[in-house]
Design an enzyme around this catalytic site. Structure first.
Site, PDB file in Angstrom:
ATOM      1  N   GLY A 101       0.813  -1.212   0.000  1.00 23.95           N
ATOM      2  CA  GLY A 101       0.000   0.000   0.000  1.00 23.95           C
ATOM      3  C   GLY A 101       0.843   1.256   0.000  1.00 23.95           C
ATOM      4  O   GLY A 101       0.388   2.333  -0.376  1.00 23.95           O
ATOM      5  N   LYS A 122       9.681   3.055   0.294  1.00 25.22           N
ATOM      6  CA  LYS A 122       8.568   3.017   1.237  1.00 25.22           C
ATOM      7  C   LYS A 122       8.108   4.449   1.498  1.00 25.22           C
ATOM      8  O   LYS A 122       8.883   5.260   1.991  1.00 25.22           O
ATOM      9  CB  LYS A 122       8.996   2.344   2.543  1.00 25.22           C
ATOM     10  N   ARG A 199       6.599 -12.225   1.273  1.00 29.14           N
ATOM     11  CA  ARG A 199       6.054 -12.445   2.619  1.00 29.14           C
ATOM     12  C   ARG A 199       5.182 -13.695   2.633  1.00 29.14           C
ATOM     13  O   ARG A 199       4.709 -14.131   1.574  1.00 29.14           O
ATOM     14  CB  ARG A 199       5.177 -11.234   2.998  1.00 29.14           C
ATOM     15  N   ASP A 268       1.544 -10.914   7.181  1.00 31.52           N
ATOM     16  CA  ASP A 268       1.993 -10.085   6.057  1.00 31.52           C
ATOM     17  C   ASP A 268       3.331  -9.412   6.381  1.00 31.52           C
ATOM     18  O   ASP A 268       3.955  -8.827   5.498  1.00 31.52           O
ATOM     19  CB  ASP A 268       0.944  -9.016   5.711  1.00 31.52           C
TER      20      ASP A 268
HETATM   21  P1  AMP Z   1       1.729  -2.552   8.233  1.00 29.49           P
HETATM   22  O1  AMP Z   1       0.942  -2.473   9.492  1.00 29.49           O
HETATM   23  O2  AMP Z   1       2.700  -1.398   8.054  1.00 29.49           O
HETATM   24  O3  AMP Z   1       2.400  -3.856   8.030  1.00 29.49           O
HETATM   25  O4  AMP Z   1       0.705  -2.345   7.022  1.00 29.49           O
HETATM   26  C1  AMP Z   1      -0.420  -3.161   6.821  1.00 29.49           C
HETATM   27  C2  AMP Z   1      -1.027  -2.833   5.478  1.00 29.49           C
HETATM   28  O5  AMP Z   1      -1.422  -1.466   5.414  1.00 29.49           O
HETATM   29  C3  AMP Z   1      -0.099  -3.048   4.300  1.00 29.49           C
HETATM   30  O6  AMP Z   1      -0.863  -3.504   3.221  1.00 29.49           O
HETATM   31  C4  AMP Z   1       0.436  -1.656   4.043  1.00 29.49           C
HETATM   32  O7  AMP Z   1       0.868  -1.499   2.711  1.00 29.49           O
HETATM   33  C5  AMP Z   1      -0.784  -0.797   4.337  1.00 29.49           C
HETATM   34  N1  AMP Z   1      -0.416   0.551   4.748  1.00 29.49           N
HETATM   35  C6  AMP Z   1       0.151   0.941   5.903  1.00 29.49           C
HETATM   36  N2  AMP Z   1       0.343   2.264   5.927  1.00 29.49           N
HETATM   37  C7  AMP Z   1      -0.111   2.762   4.753  1.00 29.49           C
HETATM   38  C8  AMP Z   1      -0.187   4.052   4.157  1.00 29.49           C
HETATM   39  N3  AMP Z   1       0.235   5.140   4.780  1.00 29.49           N
HETATM   40  N4  AMP Z   1      -0.721   4.137   2.917  1.00 29.49           N
HETATM   41  C9  AMP Z   1      -1.161   3.057   2.260  1.00 29.49           C
HETATM   42  N5  AMP Z   1      -1.125   1.809   2.765  1.00 29.49           N
HETATM   43  C10 AMP Z   1      -0.606   1.656   3.991  1.00 29.49           C
HETATM   44 MG    MG Z   2       3.453  -4.571   6.726  1.00 30.80          MG
END
Ligand code: AMP
Ligand code: MG
Length: 523
Positions: A101, A122, A199, A268
């Site tokens: 994301g 990122k 992953r 993930d």
């Molecule tokens: P995480 O908790 O960082 O592992 O993220 C979980 C999911 O949320 C993953 O699919 C990330 O790509 C998405 N995600 C986290 N933060 C953002 C953001 N600021 N914009 C878009 N997607 C996000």
């Molecule tokens: Mg993540």
């Protein structure tokens, strides 16, 4: 400058839609997406080790061309940006499609040594997987990911790496405490690098959707590219799963060794190569406490607390096994998957015993009637917890104990609370008498024992309050502490002259301060 060979997108099917709106992407592993331009990219820091691995010197890293590429403003020749599709179990529940994301791959670099390194930005803007979020990252989280990736690498713990930290010159709005107070913060982009960012969730999403053909194709691709030594093994699928289990076990022992708490061990966030991945609300144990988690989002359940990491990693491997079991043609019965999971238990236990024997300065752990090391070790763990003793400082000081005349005074510096020191001193003295007898029984020269202990007991870890100080200074435009921490963490197991302050345990002001002991997923 960099030689790209982008196998992932060449060999696996991509999304047929090329516009960038949020959607479910089925029957495909990736989507083309271009990083969103940023206003004023500024290279704040880079890892010269990682740059050198890719064949980039200081001049190359500081060039306009590179700063533009690492901020997503320009593509270097050979870069083909894309985001991948994965799912995952979050906090114990299947969450469906997640995906990159806010990470955008730039491609796969093949360096002079023939090694393959995937590069990702990122925080480079939205992708089809961004759901309701913005695809951006704030400076504070980017500093934490940048510094910790490199710190873990130098500690010898398998991890994804960080090449660069670039400020975007744009603001990103975040509700840091999820309490209804969104604030604009500085934006940044980390370029992270790993042999593979695949992953568990990449496999899980294909299994969950019943896309069996694609699942098999993905696994064949992964073995071929990321586990080439297994390519022609007739048992390759089961050996592959067992190797994932082994690698995961090694990683988790590394975390327990240095007191690292990941904070969000969702499937993930589990790497197929057993690399520490996705530095979010992670933390380092200060006072020893298996129940501690830095993640405020997990404060009630404490699912991802320090002491639960070994068990959670196994749970995650079980979810990967479930996904693989969907491939009836390959995993006809689940014996191979069960054997892999048992491999996790075996390697985890063996490695934990080996590493902790070394941390305590024992040749190896013994189980004998008169000399049960398990009991000795559990005894000190309980004491450390009750007496609120700093984990890093305790183990470092333990190598200073005079075995012929053990005195707990050497451990004084590891105590946070004066009162507890006075209260528990006699129990530590009693424990040390038994410990000294145990060490003597090994009949190992002191110098050899002490040297072995120092190799696994870091003097410097990226303590939460240190990272936060670097973040606070960076917020005022002063990047000096980022550079200094990056440098201190290059040699975490050596005592560095003039750098005692970086080994100091958490100061009182940091005990309950946001960023130092409490972190949310907001980043
Ligand atoms: P995480 O908790 O960082 O592992 O993220 C979980 C999911 O949320 C993953 O699919 C990330 O790509 C998405 N995600 C986290 N933060 C953002 C953001 N600021 N914009 C878009 N997607 C996000
Ligand atoms: Mg993540």
């Amino acid at each position: 400058m960099l030689n790209f060979d982008n196998r992932f997108i060449r060999e696996l099917p991509g999304d047929s839609i090329s516009t960038n709106e949020t959607r479910q992407v089925t029957r495909a592993c990736w989507s083309s997406v271009t990083p969103t331009r940023v206003a004023a990219p500024n290279m704040l820091a880079y890892s010269r080790e990682m740059a050198a691995t890719l064949g980039l010197d200081d001049a190359a890293m500081q060039s306009n061309e590179m700063v533009n590429a690492l901020s997503g403003n320009e593509l270097l020749s050979g870069m083909q940006p894309y985001a991948t599709c994965y799912g995952g179990h979050q906090f114990g529940h299947w969450a469906g499609q997640l995906g990159d994301g806010r990470a955008i791959y730039l491609g796969e670099v093949v360096n002079a040594a023939g090694e393959r390194w995937e590069m990702q930005l990122k925080g480079a803007g939205p992708t089809p997987y961004s759901r309701r979020a913005d695809g951006r990252a704030v400076l504070r989280s980017s500093i934490r990911e940048f510094l910790c990736s490199e710190a873990m690498h130098h500690l010898g713990i398998p991890t994804t790496r960080a090449l660069s930290l670039v400020a975007t010159g744009e603001k990103v709005v975040r509700d840091m405490f999820y309490n209804g107070n969104p604030m604009p913060e500085q934006g940044a982009i980390v370029c992270r690098v790993a042999p593979s960012f695949t992953r568990f969730g990449h496999v899980e999403i294909l299994a969950a959707r019943g896309e069996s053909d694609l699942l098999l194709k993905f696994i064949d691709f992964t073995i071929d590219r990321d586990f080439p030594h297994l390519k022609s093994n007739p048992q390759k699928y089961s050996v592959w799963f067992a190797e994932i289990c082994e690698r995961t076990a090694h990683m988790i022992v590394g975390w327990m060794q240095v007191g690292y708490v990941h904070g969000v061990m969702n499937t993930d966030n589990m790497s197929i190569l057993g690399l520490t991945i996705d530095y979010g609300p992670y933390g380092w144990v200060d006072n020893f406490d298996p129940g501690w988690t830095p993640n405020t989002t997990d404060a009630n359940g404490k699912r991802y607390a320090f002491g639960r990491q070994p068990e959670i990693a196994r749970w995650n491997l079980e979810r990967l096994a479930d996904a693989l079991a969907e491939l009836g043609s390959v995993f006809a019965d689940d014996a191979a998957l069960r054997a892999g999971l048992e491999r996790y238990d075996e390697i985890y236990n063996n490695e934990f015993n080996r590493v902790f024997a070394q941390k305590f300065g024992f040749r190896k752990l013994k189980r004998e009637l008169q000399n049960d090391d398990g009991e000795l070790i559990n005894g000190i763990f309980a004491l450390m917890q009750n007496a609120e003793v700093d984990m890093t400082d305790f183990f470092r000081q333990l190598s200073e104990i005079q075995i012929s005349n053990p005195s707990p005074d050497v451990l004084r510096s590891a105590f946070y609370v004066e009162e507890k020191w006075r209260q528990y001193r006699p129990e530590f003295a009693a424990w040390l008498t038994r410990y000294a007898a145990r060490v003597s029984a090994d009949a190992q020269p002191d110098a050899i024992r002490v040297e072995a202990m120092r190799q696994v007991n870091p003097r410097y870890v990226l303590r939460n309050y240190l990272a936060q100080q670097a973040i606070d200074l960076a917020g005022q435009g002063d990047m000096s502490m980022i550079h200094e921490l990056l440098d201190v963490m290059r040699n975490p197991y050596s005592t560095q002259t003039g750098r005692d302050a970086f080994a100091a345990k958490r100061p009182d002001w940091a005990r309950h301060k946001a960023g130092c002991s409490m972190l949310s997923c907001s980043s």
